[in-house]
Design a protein around this motif. Sequence first.
Motif, PDB file in Angstrom:
ATOM      1  N   THR A 145       0.817  -1.082   0.096  1.00 46.22           N
ATOM      2  CA  THR A 145      -0.193   0.116  -0.012  1.00 46.22           C
ATOM      3  C   THR A 145       0.889   1.230  -0.003  1.00 46.22           C
ATOM      4  O   THR A 145       1.767   1.221   0.673  1.00 46.22           O
ATOM      5  N   MET A 146       0.086   2.304  -0.604  1.00 47.59           N
ATOM      6  CA  MET A 146       1.110   3.504  -0.515  1.00 47.59           C
ATOM      7  C   MET A 146       1.180   4.038   0.693  1.00 47.59           C
ATOM      8  O   MET A 146       1.940   4.994   1.284  1.00 47.59           O
ATOM      9  N   GLY A 147       0.014   3.595   1.758  1.00 48.64           N
ATOM     10  CA  GLY A 147       0.291   4.039   3.228  1.00 48.64           C
ATOM     11  C   GLY A 147       1.219   3.546   4.031  1.00 48.64           C
ATOM     12  O   GLY A 147       1.555   4.037   5.055  1.00 48.64           O
ATOM     13  N   VAL A 148       2.076   2.797   3.410  1.00 49.11           N
ATOM     14  CA  VAL A 148       3.485   2.555   4.332  1.00 49.11           C
ATOM     15  C   VAL A 148       4.294   3.759   4.197  1.00 49.11           C
ATOM     16  O   VAL A 148       5.313   3.895   5.206  1.00 49.11           O
ATOM     17  N   TYR A 149       4.259   4.342   3.283  1.00 48.82           N
ATOM     18  CA  TYR A 149       5.087   5.838   3.381  1.00 48.82           C
ATOM     19  C   TYR A 149       4.576   6.895   4.401  1.00 48.82           C
ATOM     20  O   TYR A 149       5.272   7.774   4.560  1.00 48.82           O
ATOM     21  N   GLY A 150       3.365   6.834   4.854  1.00 47.57           N
ATOM     22  CA  GLY A 150       2.730   7.861   5.357  1.00 47.57           C
ATOM     23  C   GLY A 150       2.700   9.072   4.524  1.00 47.57           C
ATOM     24  O   GLY A 150       2.791   9.151   3.415  1.00 47.57           O
ATOM     25  N   TYR A 151       1.848   9.964   5.426  1.00 48.23           N
ATOM     26  CA  TYR A 151       1.798  11.317   4.560  1.00 48.23           C
ATOM     27  C   TYR A 151       2.422  12.359   5.258  1.00 48.23           C
ATOM     28  O   TYR A 151       1.962  13.606   5.201  1.00 48.23           O
ATOM     29  N   GLY A 152       3.861  12.232   5.288  1.00 46.40           N
ATOM     30  CA  GLY A 152       4.601  13.565   5.948  1.00 46.40           C
ATOM     31  C   GLY A 152       5.281  14.043   4.690  1.00 46.40           C
ATOM     32  O   GLY A 152       6.354  15.089   5.413  1.00 46.40           O
ATOM     33  N   TRP A 153       5.118  14.033   3.623  1.00 40.01           N
ATOM     34  CA  TRP A 153       5.854  14.702   2.759  1.00 40.01           C
ATOM     35  C   TRP A 153       5.437  16.193   2.194  1.00 40.01           C
ATOM     36  O   TRP A 153       4.170  16.209   2.363  1.00 40.01           O
ATOM     37  N   THR A 154       6.253  16.877   1.753  1.00 34.92           N
ATOM     38  CA  THR A 154       5.919  18.205   1.595  1.00 34.92           C
ATOM     39  C   THR A 154       5.114  18.447   0.076  1.00 34.92           C
ATOM     40  O   THR A 154       4.534  19.399  -0.205  1.00 34.92           O
ATOM     41  N   GLY A 155       5.542  17.230  -0.737  1.00 36.75           N
ATOM     42  CA  GLY A 155       4.657  17.445  -2.161  1.00 36.75           C
ATOM     43  C   GLY A 155       5.922  18.146  -2.935  1.00 36.75           C
ATOM     44  O   GLY A 155       5.775  18.101  -4.073  1.00 36.75           O
ATOM     45  N   LYS A 156       7.080  18.578  -2.480  1.00 38.18           N
ATOM     46  CA  LYS A 156       7.912  19.038  -3.259  1.00 38.18           C
ATOM     47  C   LYS A 156       8.967  18.065  -3.772  1.00 38.18           C
ATOM     48  O   LYS A 156       9.392  18.092  -5.381  1.00 38.18           O
ATOM     49  N   ASN A 157       8.867  16.937  -3.270  1.00 37.39           N
ATOM     50  CA  ASN A 157       9.584  15.590  -4.229  1.00 37.39           C
ATOM     51  C   ASN A 157       8.590  14.532  -4.235  1.00 37.39           C
ATOM     52  O   ASN A 157       7.986  14.438  -3.330  1.00 37.39           O
ATOM     53  N   PRO A 158       8.631  13.902  -5.272  1.00 36.78           N
ATOM     54  CA  PRO A 158       7.802  12.695  -5.453  1.00 36.78           C
ATOM     55  C   PRO A 158       8.278  11.666  -4.517  1.00 36.78           C
ATOM     56  O   PRO A 158       9.497  11.248  -4.357  1.00 36.78           O
ATOM     57  N   VAL A 166      20.172   7.963   1.586  1.00 38.88           N
ATOM     58  CA  VAL A 166      20.522   8.831   2.618  1.00 38.88           C
ATOM     59  C   VAL A 166      22.103   8.863   2.888  1.00 38.88           C
ATOM     60  O   VAL A 166      22.864   7.854   2.545  1.00 38.88           O
ATOM     61  N   LEU A 167      22.519  10.031   3.627  1.00 39.19           N
ATOM     62  CA  LEU A 167      23.892  10.173   3.856  1.00 39.19           C
ATOM     63  C   LEU A 167      23.795   9.916   5.529  1.00 39.19           C
ATOM     64  O   LEU A 167      23.397  10.731   6.292  1.00 39.19           O
ATOM     65  N   VAL A 168      24.922   8.787   5.907  1.00 36.82           N
ATOM     66  CA  VAL A 168      25.025   8.550   7.326  1.00 36.82           C
ATOM     67  C   VAL A 168      26.365   8.900   7.741  1.00 36.82           C
ATOM     68  O   VAL A 168      27.118   9.066   7.089  1.00 36.82           O
ATOM     69  N   GLY A 169      25.882   9.555   9.055  1.00 34.22           N
ATOM     70  CA  GLY A 169      27.170   9.860   9.968  1.00 34.22           C
ATOM     71  C   GLY A 169      28.157  10.801   9.386  1.00 34.22           C
ATOM     72  O   GLY A 169      27.834  11.506   8.391  1.00 34.22           O
ATOM     73  N   THR A 170      29.125  11.141  10.165  1.00 28.75           N
ATOM     74  CA  THR A 170      30.064  12.373   9.955  1.00 28.75           C
ATOM     75  C   THR A 170      30.657  12.097   8.503  1.00 28.75           C
ATOM     76  O   THR A 170      31.032  13.147   7.985  1.00 28.75           O
ATOM     77  N   THR A 171      30.966  10.971   7.950  1.00 22.39           N
ATOM     78  CA  THR A 171      31.554  10.614   6.831  1.00 22.39           C
ATOM     79  C   THR A 171      30.571  10.773   5.676  1.00 22.39           C
ATOM     80  O   THR A 171      31.041  10.685   4.514  1.00 22.39           O
ATOM     81  N   ARG A 172      29.382  10.860   6.209  1.00 21.46           N
ATOM     82  CA  ARG A 172      28.088  11.106   5.003  1.00 21.46           C
ATOM     83  C   ARG A 172      28.253   9.892   3.888  1.00 21.46           C
ATOM     84  O   ARG A 172      28.191  10.177   2.934  1.00 21.46           O
ATOM     85  N   GLU A 173      28.506   8.582   4.527  1.00 14.91           N
ATOM     86  CA  GLU A 173      28.530   7.725   3.364  1.00 14.91           C
ATOM     87  C   GLU A 173      27.006   7.490   3.154  1.00 14.91           C
ATOM     88  O   GLU A 173      25.969   7.641   3.618  1.00 14.91           O
ATOM     89  N   GLU A 174      26.992   7.119   1.713  1.00 18.15           N
ATOM     90  CA  GLU A 174      25.714   7.213   1.088  1.00 18.15           C
ATOM     91  C   GLU A 174      25.260   5.668   1.137  1.00 18.15           C
ATOM     92  O   GLU A 174      26.015   4.727   0.715  1.00 18.15           O
ATOM     93  N   LYS A 175      23.859   5.463   1.561  1.00 18.03           N
ATOM     94  CA  LYS A 175      23.216   4.089   1.603  1.00 18.03           C
ATOM     95  C   LYS A 175      21.846   4.350   1.097  1.00 18.03           C
ATOM     96  O   LYS A 175      21.356   5.409   0.858  1.00 18.03           O
ATOM     97  N   GLU A 176      21.285   3.114   0.335  1.00 15.38           N
ATOM     98  CA  GLU A 176      19.927   3.367  -0.252  1.00 15.38           C
ATOM     99  C   GLU A 176      19.319   2.561   0.902  1.00 15.38           C
ATOM    100  O   GLU A 176      19.703   1.266   0.986  1.00 15.38           O
ATOM    101  N   ILE A 177      18.179   2.923   1.499  1.00 18.89           N
ATOM    102  CA  ILE A 177      17.396   2.017   2.540  1.00 18.89           C
ATOM    103  C   ILE A 177      15.938   2.125   2.205  1.00 18.89           C
ATOM    104  O   ILE A 177      15.730   2.958   1.294  1.00 18.89           O
ATOM    105  N   LEU A 178      15.305   1.219   2.622  1.00 18.41           N
ATOM    106  CA  LEU A 178      14.136   1.040   2.569  1.00 18.41           C
ATOM    107  C   LEU A 178      13.333   2.358   3.199  1.00 18.41           C
ATOM    108  O   LEU A 178      13.700   2.814   4.121  1.00 18.41           O
ATOM    109  N   HIS A 179      12.577   3.031   2.215  1.00 18.14           N
ATOM    110  CA  HIS A 179      11.739   4.178   2.754  1.00 18.14           C
ATOM    111  C   HIS A 179      11.355   4.011   4.221  1.00 18.14           C
ATOM    112  O   HIS A 179      10.415   2.999   4.257  1.00 18.14           O
ATOM    113  N   PRO A 180      11.507   5.033   5.035  1.00 19.13           N
ATOM    114  CA  PRO A 180      11.015   4.628   6.463  1.00 19.13           C
ATOM    115  C   PRO A 180       9.370   4.453   6.420  1.00 19.13           C
ATOM    116  O   PRO A 180       8.710   4.930   5.878  1.00 19.13           O
ATOM    117  N   ALA A 181       9.049   3.516   7.361  1.00 15.49           N
ATOM    118  CA  ALA A 181       7.712   3.070   7.394  1.00 15.49           C
ATOM    119  C   ALA A 181       7.079   4.188   8.401  1.00 15.49           C
ATOM    120  O   ALA A 181       7.651   4.550   9.249  1.00 15.49           O
TER     121      ALA A 181
END
Length: 386
Positions: A145-158, A166-181
């Motif tokens: 369902t679309m509802g797993v994403y929730g409705y907290g987006w501003t609409g500026k980004n699809p 996402v960029l993680v930690g002080t080294t800004r390591e790039e990771k691709e993760i499941l969209h937060p539930a």
Amino acid sequence: MKIIVFGGDGFCGWPTALHLSNKGHKILIVDNLSRRKIDIELGTNSLTPIEDIETRIKTWNKISKNKISFYKLDIAKNYFELKELFKSFKPEAVVHFAEQRSAPYSMKNSSTKSYTVDNNVNATHNILNAIVETRLDCHIVHLGTMGVYGYGWTGKNPIPEGYVKVLVGTTREEKEILHPANPGSVYHMTKTLDQLMFGFYCKNDSLRITDLHQGIVWGTQTDETKLDKKLINRFDYDGDYGTVLNRFLMQAAINHPLTIYGKGGQTRAFINISDTVKCINIAINNPPKKGDRPSIFNQATETRKLSDLAKLISKKTSAKISYVENPRKEDPRNDLVVDNSKFLKLGLKPKTLNEGLMDEVQNITLKYKDRVNLKTIYPTSKWVVK
Ligand code: NAD
Ligand code: USQ
């Protein structure tokens, strides 16, 4: 291809089973008919006069050279029978619709909350378990369902299709993760749990899984369900199972004011049922490879603010609009833009709200309006326990 359609007696499952059969696949429907039982429990009914599953299948098998079969089974409770079914039918793909799908029903009381969690989590896990144990190379296509994403987006980004960078930690390591539930009901929460199970079984057992993050489905009929009146699809309109757009269309037909919860600032994603069945066919034809992470598609074709939707229907039908106290705990307004480019690139040509709405009013809601049980229109499930 041999395909099991779990939940194939339901609103999305029945027209999908027919569509896939029409495409030449060998279809087995597995369903415990719990949805029909819940109608009796809630004192409601499908607006359309649906036939029992045996008549539905007999009717299809008379028309079509590709026969469908049916097996009654609760897949959440009967793991060993499910495994035997996999062993004997040897499906190359399964489509998994077999979950309790109403957010209001899932929030009704402690027993409907527990039922929704037990049913949905076990149904999904039993399918995964059975494929691992039988060692079949079987692609799972799941209706999320679309509802797993929730409705907290501003609409500026699809909203991206399942994963975010996402960029993680002080080294800004790039990771691709499941969209937060960010689920908005116990029902939606079970779909976020499904996602975790899919990730694990892809990683551990190299299962091939496609998760379709579907928006709110509207409409009733597809090319196949129109072939005989005994094949008609179900149409839910009650306060628990009726989804917003179909409810508005039914309300317009009986001169009932359109029931906007709150002020109607909520924006949601929609898809017509005839596009649902096409998307599932596309997903079956484009499986991920073994070893891939779950493949996620956003299965929605347009987004609308509920107040705009109500105005559109009101303009076309002269229906009045009413504002009802919102029984749900949700943001009063949000914006929403959804990336659905994967399906568009694979050839989906969406049916828009503008072109389909009046057809639905004329051929379904006006035709069957005398079947409405007025007592079930207003919502009774509340999100917050008082
Ligand atoms: P539905 O309730 O009409 O159909 C679900 C079917 O699954 C029913 O026939 C039911 O009897 C069966 N079922 C449920 N639990 C089962 C079990 N344990 N064993 C065997 N059969 C079982 O729902 P629907 O509208 O067709 O939705 C199908 C799927 O699509 C759901 O998973 C839902 O979350 C998802 N979805 C639906 C919509 C929508 O707007 N209808 C939108 C997004 C996603
Ligand atoms: N709403 C109204 N008036 C009504 C009914 C609903 O204003 O008469 C509002 C609700 O408050 C909500 C929105 O309409 O803001 C959508 O409600 P809905 O009941 O149409 O849809 P939802 O509860 O989100 O669930 C439905 C399906 C579910 C599916 C989901 C897709 O029942 O199975 O997962 O749509 S999505 O919403 O994209 O997550």
